[in-house]
Motif scaffolding. Sequence first.
Motif, PDB file in Angstrom:
ATOM      1  N   ALA A   1       0.836  -1.196   0.000  1.00 54.67           N
ATOM      2  CA  ALA A   1       0.000   0.000   0.000  1.00 54.67           C
ATOM      3  C   ALA A   1       0.872   1.248   0.000  1.00 54.67           C
ATOM      4  O   ALA A   1       0.496   2.292  -0.534  1.00 54.67           O
ATOM      5  N   GLU A   2       2.063   1.129   0.638  1.00 53.26           N
ATOM      6  CA  GLU A   2       2.979   2.260   0.692  1.00 53.26           C
ATOM      7  C   GLU A   2       3.856   2.352  -0.545  1.00 53.26           C
ATOM      8  O   GLU A   2       4.519   3.370  -0.756  1.00 53.26           O
ATOM      9  N   ALA A   3       3.884   1.304  -1.363  1.00 58.32           N
ATOM     10  CA  ALA A   3       4.728   1.297  -2.556  1.00 58.32           C
ATOM     11  C   ALA A   3       4.142   2.207  -3.621  1.00 58.32           C
ATOM     12  O   ALA A   3       2.929   2.371  -3.740  1.00 58.32           O
ATOM     13  N   LEU A   4       5.031   2.823  -4.409  1.00 58.91           N
ATOM     14  CA  LEU A   4       4.599   3.655  -5.520  1.00 58.91           C
ATOM     15  C   LEU A   4       4.031   2.779  -6.625  1.00 58.91           C
ATOM     16  O   LEU A   4       4.374   1.601  -6.731  1.00 58.91           O
ATOM     17  N   ASP A   5       3.171   3.382  -7.445  1.00 57.12           N
ATOM     18  CA  ASP A   5       2.739   2.614  -8.609  1.00 57.12           C
ATOM     19  C   ASP A   5       3.920   2.502  -9.572  1.00 57.12           C
ATOM     20  O   ASP A   5       4.860   3.311  -9.524  1.00 57.12           O
ATOM     21  N   LEU A   6       3.886   1.515 -10.445  1.00 54.26           N
ATOM     22  CA  LEU A   6       5.047   1.177 -11.268  1.00 54.26           C
ATOM     23  C   LEU A   6       5.478   2.331 -12.172  1.00 54.26           C
ATOM     24  O   LEU A   6       6.678   2.621 -12.299  1.00 54.26           O
ATOM     25  N   ASN A   7       4.527   3.023 -12.807  1.00 49.31           N
ATOM     26  CA  ASN A   7       4.880   4.117 -13.709  1.00 49.31           C
ATOM     27  C   ASN A   7       5.575   5.259 -12.968  1.00 49.31           C
ATOM     28  O   ASN A   7       6.563   5.829 -13.451  1.00 49.31           O
ATOM     29  N   THR A   8       5.054   5.585 -11.799  1.00 49.65           N
ATOM     30  CA  THR A   8       5.663   6.660 -10.999  1.00 49.65           C
ATOM     31  C   THR A   8       7.065   6.269 -10.567  1.00 49.65           C
ATOM     32  O   THR A   8       8.003   7.084 -10.625  1.00 49.65           O
ATOM     33  N   ALA A   9       7.231   5.015 -10.137  1.00 50.35           N
ATOM     34  CA  ALA A   9       8.549   4.537  -9.703  1.00 50.35           C
ATOM     35  C   ALA A   9       9.542   4.569 -10.863  1.00 50.35           C
ATOM     36  O   ALA A   9      10.717   4.921 -10.677  1.00 50.35           O
ATOM     37  N   LEU A  10       9.061   4.207 -12.074  1.00 48.86           N
ATOM     38  CA  LEU A  10       9.937   4.244 -13.247  1.00 48.86           C
ATOM     39  C   LEU A  10      10.342   5.679 -13.582  1.00 48.86           C
ATOM     40  O   LEU A  10      11.499   5.951 -13.917  1.00 48.86           O
ATOM     41  N   GLN A  11       9.394   6.595 -13.503  1.00 53.61           N
ATOM     42  CA  GLN A  11       9.688   8.003 -13.787  1.00 53.61           C
ATOM     43  C   GLN A  11      10.700   8.567 -12.771  1.00 53.61           C
ATOM     44  O   GLN A  11      11.636   9.293 -13.147  1.00 53.61           O
ATOM     45  N   ASN A  12      10.503   8.228 -11.518  1.00 50.20           N
ATOM     46  CA  ASN A  12      11.427   8.699 -10.483  1.00 50.20           C
ATOM     47  C   ASN A  12      12.832   8.134 -10.685  1.00 50.20           C
ATOM     48  O   ASN A  12      13.826   8.828 -10.482  1.00 50.20           O
ATOM     49  N   THR A  13      12.889   6.874 -11.100  1.00 51.82           N
ATOM     50  CA  THR A  13      14.189   6.237 -11.355  1.00 51.82           C
ATOM     51  C   THR A  13      14.893   6.918 -12.519  1.00 51.82           C
ATOM     52  O   THR A  13      16.104   7.164 -12.469  1.00 51.82           O
ATOM     53  N   TYR A  14      14.112   7.254 -13.552  1.00 55.56           N
ATOM     54  CA  TYR A  14      14.705   7.937 -14.707  1.00 55.56           C
ATOM     55  C   TYR A  14      15.278   9.288 -14.295  1.00 55.56           C
ATOM     56  O   TYR A  14      16.412   9.631 -14.653  1.00 55.56           O
ATOM     57  N   ARG A  15      14.475  10.060 -13.552  1.00 59.89           N
ATOM     58  CA  ARG A  15      14.931  11.388 -13.136  1.00 59.89           C
ATOM     59  C   ARG A  15      16.179  11.311 -12.242  1.00 59.89           C
ATOM     60  O   ARG A  15      17.073  12.149 -12.325  1.00 59.89           O
ATOM     61  N   ALA A  16      16.234  10.307 -11.390  1.00 61.26           N
ATOM     62  CA  ALA A  16      17.344  10.204 -10.435  1.00 61.26           C
ATOM     63  C   ALA A  16      18.618   9.643 -11.058  1.00 61.26           C
ATOM     64  O   ALA A  16      19.719   9.973 -10.627  1.00 61.26           O
ATOM     65  N   CYS A  17      18.472   8.797 -12.072  1.00 55.96           N
ATOM     66  CA  CYS A  17      19.631   8.040 -12.572  1.00 55.96           C
ATOM     67  C   CYS A  17      20.124   8.433 -13.959  1.00 55.96           C
ATOM     68  O   CYS A  17      21.291   8.182 -14.291  1.00 55.96           O
ATOM     69  N   ALA A  18      19.274   9.045 -14.777  1.00 52.75           N
ATOM     70  CA  ALA A  18      19.598   9.200 -16.197  1.00 52.75           C
ATOM     71  C   ALA A  18      20.787  10.120 -16.466  1.00 52.75           C
ATOM     72  O   ALA A  18      21.519   9.917 -17.445  1.00 52.75           O
ATOM     73  N   ASP A  19      20.996  11.138 -15.632  1.00 52.59           N
ATOM     74  CA  ASP A  19      22.034  12.137 -15.923  1.00 52.59           C
ATOM     75  C   ASP A  19      23.415  11.765 -15.375  1.00 52.59           C
ATOM     76  O   ASP A  19      24.401  12.462 -15.668  1.00 52.59           O
ATOM     77  N   ILE A  20      23.484  10.723 -14.590  1.00 51.33           N
ATOM     78  CA  ILE A  20      24.762  10.368 -13.963  1.00 51.33           C
ATOM     79  C   ILE A  20      25.809  10.035 -15.016  1.00 51.33           C
ATOM     80  O   ILE A  20      26.975  10.449 -14.902  1.00 51.33           O
ATOM     81  N   ASP A  21      25.431   9.319 -16.044  1.00 45.04           N
ATOM     82  CA  ASP A  21      26.397   8.910 -17.075  1.00 45.04           C
ATOM     83  C   ASP A  21      26.984  10.128 -17.790  1.00 45.04           C
ATOM     84  O   ASP A  21      28.192  10.189 -18.045  1.00 45.04           O
TER      85      ASP A  21
END
Length: 311
Positions: free
Chosen positions: A16-36
């Motif tokens: 119930a506390e987990a994010l929905d999959l699309n939101t979690a994917l979007q957050n992962t993209y925002r947090a990880c995409a620019d590191i490279d």
Amino acid sequence: MFFTGLISFSLNTAFAEALDLNTALQNTYRACADIDDNLHDLKVLAGVNTAVTAVGTGLGVGATATGFVKQKTDKEIEELEKILKEIEENSAKYTGTEPDANQRSAFLTEFNNIYNTAVKDKATAQQQIDDLTKQSKTLGNWRTGLLAGNTATNIAGAIISSKTINKDDIQGQIDNCISATKDLNNAILAAKLSGEDISEAQSIYKACREYEYVDISPINKRGTGAMVASSIGAVTGGIGTITSGVANSDKIRNDNSDAGKKKEKDLNTASNVLSIGATAASATTTVFNATQIAAIKKVAKVSESCTGVLK
């Protein structure tokens, strides 16, 4: 039944506390995409710095070599001046008459044996002194110029190195990526129970969770080492440049007193020593930059994989 109900309640609470999959994917993209991209910028900066400090090392080597050639030339001048002085003293013994051929031959042979130089007369000795003095002056100017170039590259190296230390807070970005990836994992588990397609999300999680096992501290350590070495080289080279310029100035060179000659010799020796120090600092910086690039490449393996699946 009681334990089954308890487990079911705990799972439902967690999901119930987990994010929905699309939101979690979007957050992962925002947090990880620019590191490279940021790691790529770091690698470019370190590569540029390696080239800059390598040039500085070459300039320093040239300055050091020139300084030692100048030292040898000045030694030759010193020996010729001794010969000239003895020629003048010997000539003063004769009152208007030239020494006979045997005396002259014996005198010149003695000097040739002692100094291993072909000196025929006073005019020849003076001409050699003048030629070598001109050469020494030129070598001194070259040393000063090469040291100035080495100093400039060390200053540039220190500035560039400072930009490779904690650029854009890479560690903070990686920590955010790790946190987002953990949230993604929880979302994947919840989505799996709901029967959603989680194949893409799983591949992203698998690639990006590797950030948990990377250590970027060597990047900052090598960058700090390079900055310190370049700063030392800049100071050493700067002092060496000034010392070399003073040693080669007409005021110092034209002071032919014993104290003046000693001062000139000491300044030239100091210039050579400082040149060696500045060159060593440039070489050390180059090594730090090379090892920093190696450390960046290790982290970049993860960033390339993670960014690859995100895009």
